[in-house]
Design a protein around this motif. Structure first.
Motif, PDB file in Angstrom:
ATOM      1  N   LEU A 123       8.553  54.959 -34.174  1.00  0.00           N
ATOM      2  CA  LEU A 123       9.269  56.184 -33.845  1.00  0.00           C
ATOM      3  C   LEU A 123       8.965  57.227 -34.906  1.00  0.00           C
ATOM      4  CD1 LEU A 123      11.572  57.587 -32.128  1.00  0.00           C
ATOM      5  CD2 LEU A 123      13.136  56.703 -33.857  1.00  0.00           C
ATOM      6  N   SER A 124       8.690  58.458 -34.481  1.00  0.00           N
ATOM      7  CA  SER A 124       8.543  59.564 -35.433  1.00  0.00           C
ATOM      8  C   SER A 124       9.567  60.631 -35.086  1.00  0.00           C
ATOM      9  CB  SER A 124       7.127  60.158 -35.393  1.00  0.00           C
ATOM     10  OG  SER A 124       6.894  60.858 -34.188  1.00  0.00           O
ATOM     11  N   ARG A 125      10.058  61.310 -36.107  1.00  0.00           N
ATOM     12  CA  ARG A 125      10.933  62.468 -35.915  1.00  0.00           C
ATOM     13  C   ARG A 125      10.190  63.663 -36.497  1.00  0.00           C
ATOM     14  NH1 ARG A 125      17.047  62.028 -36.914  1.00  0.00           N
ATOM     15  NH2 ARG A 125      16.811  61.356 -34.753  1.00  0.00           N
ATOM     16  N   SER A 126      10.103  64.734 -35.724  1.00  0.00           N
ATOM     17  CA  SER A 126       9.408  65.946 -36.149  1.00  0.00           C
ATOM     18  C   SER A 126      10.312  67.141 -35.907  1.00  0.00           C
ATOM     19  CB  SER A 126       8.116  66.128 -35.341  1.00  0.00           C
ATOM     20  OG  SER A 126       7.285  64.998 -35.461  1.00  0.00           O
ATOM     21  N   VAL A 127      10.061  68.203 -36.656  1.00  0.00           N
ATOM     22  CA  VAL A 127      10.781  69.454 -36.453  1.00  0.00           C
ATOM     23  C   VAL A 127       9.848  70.454 -35.779  1.00  0.00           C
ATOM     24  CG1 VAL A 127      12.379  69.044 -38.376  1.00  0.00           C
ATOM     25  CG2 VAL A 127      10.257  70.310 -38.775  1.00  0.00           C
ATOM     26  N   ARG A 128      10.423  71.480 -35.212  1.00  0.00           N
ATOM     27  CA  ARG A 128       9.681  72.492 -34.452  1.00  0.00           C
ATOM     28  C   ARG A 128       8.435  72.951 -35.210  1.00  0.00           C
ATOM     29  NH1 ARG A 128       9.948  76.582 -30.577  1.00  0.00           N
ATOM     30  NH2 ARG A 128       9.525  78.660 -31.330  1.00  0.00           N
ATOM     31  N   GLY A 129       7.300  72.922 -34.512  1.00  0.00           N
ATOM     32  CA  GLY A 129       6.037  73.394 -35.066  1.00  0.00           C
ATOM     33  C   GLY A 129       5.216  72.315 -35.752  1.00  0.00           C
ATOM     34  N   VAL A 130       5.815  71.167 -36.074  1.00  0.00           N
ATOM     35  CA  VAL A 130       5.054  70.080 -36.708  1.00  0.00           C
ATOM     36  C   VAL A 130       3.989  69.607 -35.737  1.00  0.00           C
ATOM     37  CG1 VAL A 130       5.181  67.652 -37.418  1.00  0.00           C
ATOM     38  CG2 VAL A 130       6.843  69.294 -38.288  1.00  0.00           C
ATOM     39  N   LEU A 131       2.798  69.391 -36.265  1.00  0.00           N
ATOM     40  CA  LEU A 131       1.685  68.891 -35.464  1.00  0.00           C
ATOM     41  C   LEU A 131       1.243  67.551 -36.028  1.00  0.00           C
ATOM     42  CD1 LEU A 131      -0.961  70.958 -33.812  1.00  0.00           C
ATOM     43  CD2 LEU A 131      -1.665  68.861 -34.929  1.00  0.00           C
ATOM     44  N   ARG A 132       1.087  66.569 -35.158  1.00  0.00           N
ATOM     45  CA  ARG A 132       0.608  65.239 -35.540  1.00  0.00           C
ATOM     46  C   ARG A 132      -0.612  64.927 -34.678  1.00  0.00           C
ATOM     47  NH1 ARG A 132       4.753  62.155 -38.340  1.00  0.00           N
ATOM     48  NH2 ARG A 132       6.733  63.285 -38.290  1.00  0.00           N
ATOM     49  N   GLY A 133      -1.741  64.742 -35.342  1.00  0.00           N
ATOM     50  CA  GLY A 133      -2.949  64.381 -34.598  1.00  0.00           C
ATOM     51  C   GLY A 133      -4.079  65.344 -34.892  1.00  0.00           C
ATOM     52  N   LEU A 134      -5.112  65.066 -34.319  1.00  0.00           N
ATOM     53  CA  LEU A 134      -5.485  64.158 -33.246  1.00  0.00           C
ATOM     54  C   LEU A 134      -5.905  62.816 -33.853  1.00  0.00           C
ATOM     55  CD1 LEU A 134      -7.621  66.692 -31.260  1.00  0.00           C
ATOM     56  CD2 LEU A 134      -5.447  65.790 -30.527  1.00  0.00           C
ATOM     57  N   HIS A 135      -5.305  61.733 -33.388  1.00  0.00           N
ATOM     58  CA  HIS A 135      -5.522  60.411 -33.962  1.00  0.00           C
ATOM     59  C   HIS A 135      -6.094  59.443 -32.932  1.00  0.00           C
ATOM     60  CE1 HIS A 135      -1.827  61.501 -36.618  1.00  0.00           C
ATOM     61  NE2 HIS A 135      -2.928  62.041 -37.095  1.00  0.00           N
ATOM     62  N   LEU A 136      -6.898  58.521 -33.423  1.00  0.00           N
ATOM     63  CA  LEU A 136      -7.346  57.382 -32.643  1.00  0.00           C
ATOM     64  C   LEU A 136      -7.731  56.285 -33.617  1.00  0.00           C
ATOM     65  CD1 LEU A 136     -10.934  57.639 -31.285  1.00  0.00           C
ATOM     66  CD2 LEU A 136      -9.981  59.508 -32.590  1.00  0.00           C
ATOM     67  N   ARG A 137      -8.101  55.136 -33.091  1.00  0.00           N
ATOM     68  CA  ARG A 137      -8.489  54.007 -33.928  1.00  0.00           C
ATOM     69  C   ARG A 137      -9.930  53.636 -33.639  1.00  0.00           C
ATOM     70  NH1 ARG A 137      -4.092  49.931 -33.978  1.00  0.00           N
ATOM     71  NH2 ARG A 137      -5.562  48.641 -35.097  1.00  0.00           N
ATOM     72  N   SER A 138     -10.648  53.265 -34.684  1.00  0.00           N
ATOM     73  CA  SER A 138     -12.022  52.809 -34.524  1.00  0.00           C
ATOM     74  C   SER A 138     -12.010  51.361 -34.028  1.00  0.00           C
ATOM     75  CB  SER A 138     -12.766  52.922 -35.852  1.00  0.00           C
ATOM     76  OG  SER A 138     -12.151  52.096 -36.828  1.00  0.00           O
ATOM     77  N   GLY A 139     -13.181  50.781 -33.881  1.00  0.00           N
ATOM     78  CA  GLY A 139     -13.272  49.398 -33.432  1.00  0.00           C
ATOM     79  C   GLY A 139     -12.830  49.270 -31.994  1.00  0.00           C
ATOM     80  N   ALA A 140     -11.913  48.342 -31.743  1.00  0.00           N
ATOM     81  CA  ALA A 140     -11.424  48.087 -30.380  1.00  0.00           C
ATOM     82  C   ALA A 140     -10.513  49.194 -29.871  1.00  0.00           C
ATOM     83  CB  ALA A 140     -10.689  46.745 -30.333  1.00  0.00           C
ATOM     84  N   GLY A 141     -10.171  50.136 -30.730  1.00  0.00           N
ATOM     85  CA  GLY A 141      -9.283  51.222 -30.309  1.00  0.00           C
ATOM     86  C   GLY A 141      -7.846  50.759 -30.247  1.00  0.00           C
ATOM     87  N   GLU A 142      -7.026  51.564 -29.602  1.00  0.00           N
ATOM     88  CA  GLU A 142      -5.603  51.269 -29.515  1.00  0.00           C
ATOM     89  C   GLU A 142      -5.051  51.954 -28.275  1.00  0.00           C
ATOM     90  OE1 GLU A 142      -2.608  51.744 -32.945  1.00  0.00           O
ATOM     91  OE2 GLU A 142      -2.668  53.702 -31.957  1.00  0.00           O
ATOM     92  N   ALA A 143      -4.510  51.168 -27.351  1.00  0.00           N
ATOM     93  CA  ALA A 143      -3.812  51.753 -26.210  1.00  0.00           C
ATOM     94  C   ALA A 143      -2.362  51.955 -26.614  1.00  0.00           C
ATOM     95  CB  ALA A 143      -3.909  50.830 -25.001  1.00  0.00           C
ATOM     96  N   LYS A 144      -1.726  52.973 -26.052  1.00  0.00           N
ATOM     97  CA  LYS A 144      -0.333  53.231 -26.421  1.00  0.00           C
ATOM     98  C   LYS A 144       0.445  53.845 -25.277  1.00  0.00           C
ATOM     99  CE  LYS A 144      -1.870  56.173 -29.695  1.00  0.00           C
ATOM    100  NZ  LYS A 144      -1.881  57.128 -30.815  1.00  0.00           N
ATOM    101  N   LEU A 145       1.731  53.605 -25.333  1.00  0.00           N
ATOM    102  CA  LEU A 145       2.695  54.279 -24.472  1.00  0.00           C
ATOM    103  C   LEU A 145       3.445  55.253 -25.360  1.00  0.00           C
ATOM    104  CD1 LEU A 145       4.066  51.149 -22.589  1.00  0.00           C
ATOM    105  CD2 LEU A 145       2.711  52.985 -21.572  1.00  0.00           C
TER     106      LEU A 145
END
Length: 183
Positions: free
Chosen positions: A51-73
């Motif tokens: 879980l992440s909590r962010s405030v207005r205007g915060v930007l997170r990303g662009l992220h991914l994982r190398s290798g086999a990658g990572e699927a997410k919901l």
């Protein structure tokens, strides 16, 4: 709960719950193994919740994982976020496709992001809680970050960025990441 395929990203799905509302507020199912299974995903594959909590205007990303990658919901459980997925799977029919969503605590919709896709979001409200359910334990050595403002991606972030991590601020361009992945 309804599952809808995301046309711009092969293998991505938007899961929209049916909230039950009354004078107390609402109740809805945010995860249903049978619905996840109905679109060909293994509900037991998800091994970690965050879980992440962010405030207005915060930007997170662009992220991914190398290798086999990572699927997410991904789900915004409180507030609203502008959510972005970029398909970086070279063999995908939607390679370099982008999709944008507004996820919110009001709808409780969940986005399935396939492995090999970059993901990021920007908080649109004073508080935005975003939950992630991923299909393999996090390994920081596999973290890959792409510049949020890469002109090749031309992502229409809705707000000025108020804060981001140093890693996100110093992220390389998409071209640099792709060149590194090829070598």
């Amino acid at each position: 709960m309804k599952a809808t395929e995301v046309a711009a990203i092969d293998g991505a799905y938007l899961f929209e719950p049916t909230p039950y509302t009354d004078e107390r507020g609402f109740f809805c199912r945010t995860f249903d193994a049978d619905v996840v299974r109905s679109v060909g995903l293994d509900p037991d594959a998800f091994v970690q919740d965050s879980l992440s909590r962010s405030v207005r205007g915060v930007l997170r990303g662009l992220h991914l994982r190398s290798g086999a990658g990572e699927a997410k919901l991904v789900r915004c459980s409180y507030g609203r976020i502008f959510d972005v997925v970029v398909d970086l799977r070279p063999d995908s029919p939607t390679y370099l496709g982008r999709a944008f969503f507004e996820l919110s605590g009001e709808t409780q919709a969940t986005l399935y992001v396939p492995a090999g896709c970059a993901h990021g979001f920007q908080a649109l409200t004073d508080t935005a809680d975003t939950s992630y359910r991923i299909d393999r334990p996090h390994d920081p050595a596999e973290d890959v970050t792409i510049a949020f403002d890469d002109p090749e991606l031309a992502i229409p972030w809705p707000l000025p960025v108020t804060s981001m991590s140093q890693r996100d601020r110093e992220a390389p361009s998409l071209a640099e990441v792709l060149k590194h992945e090829e070598s």
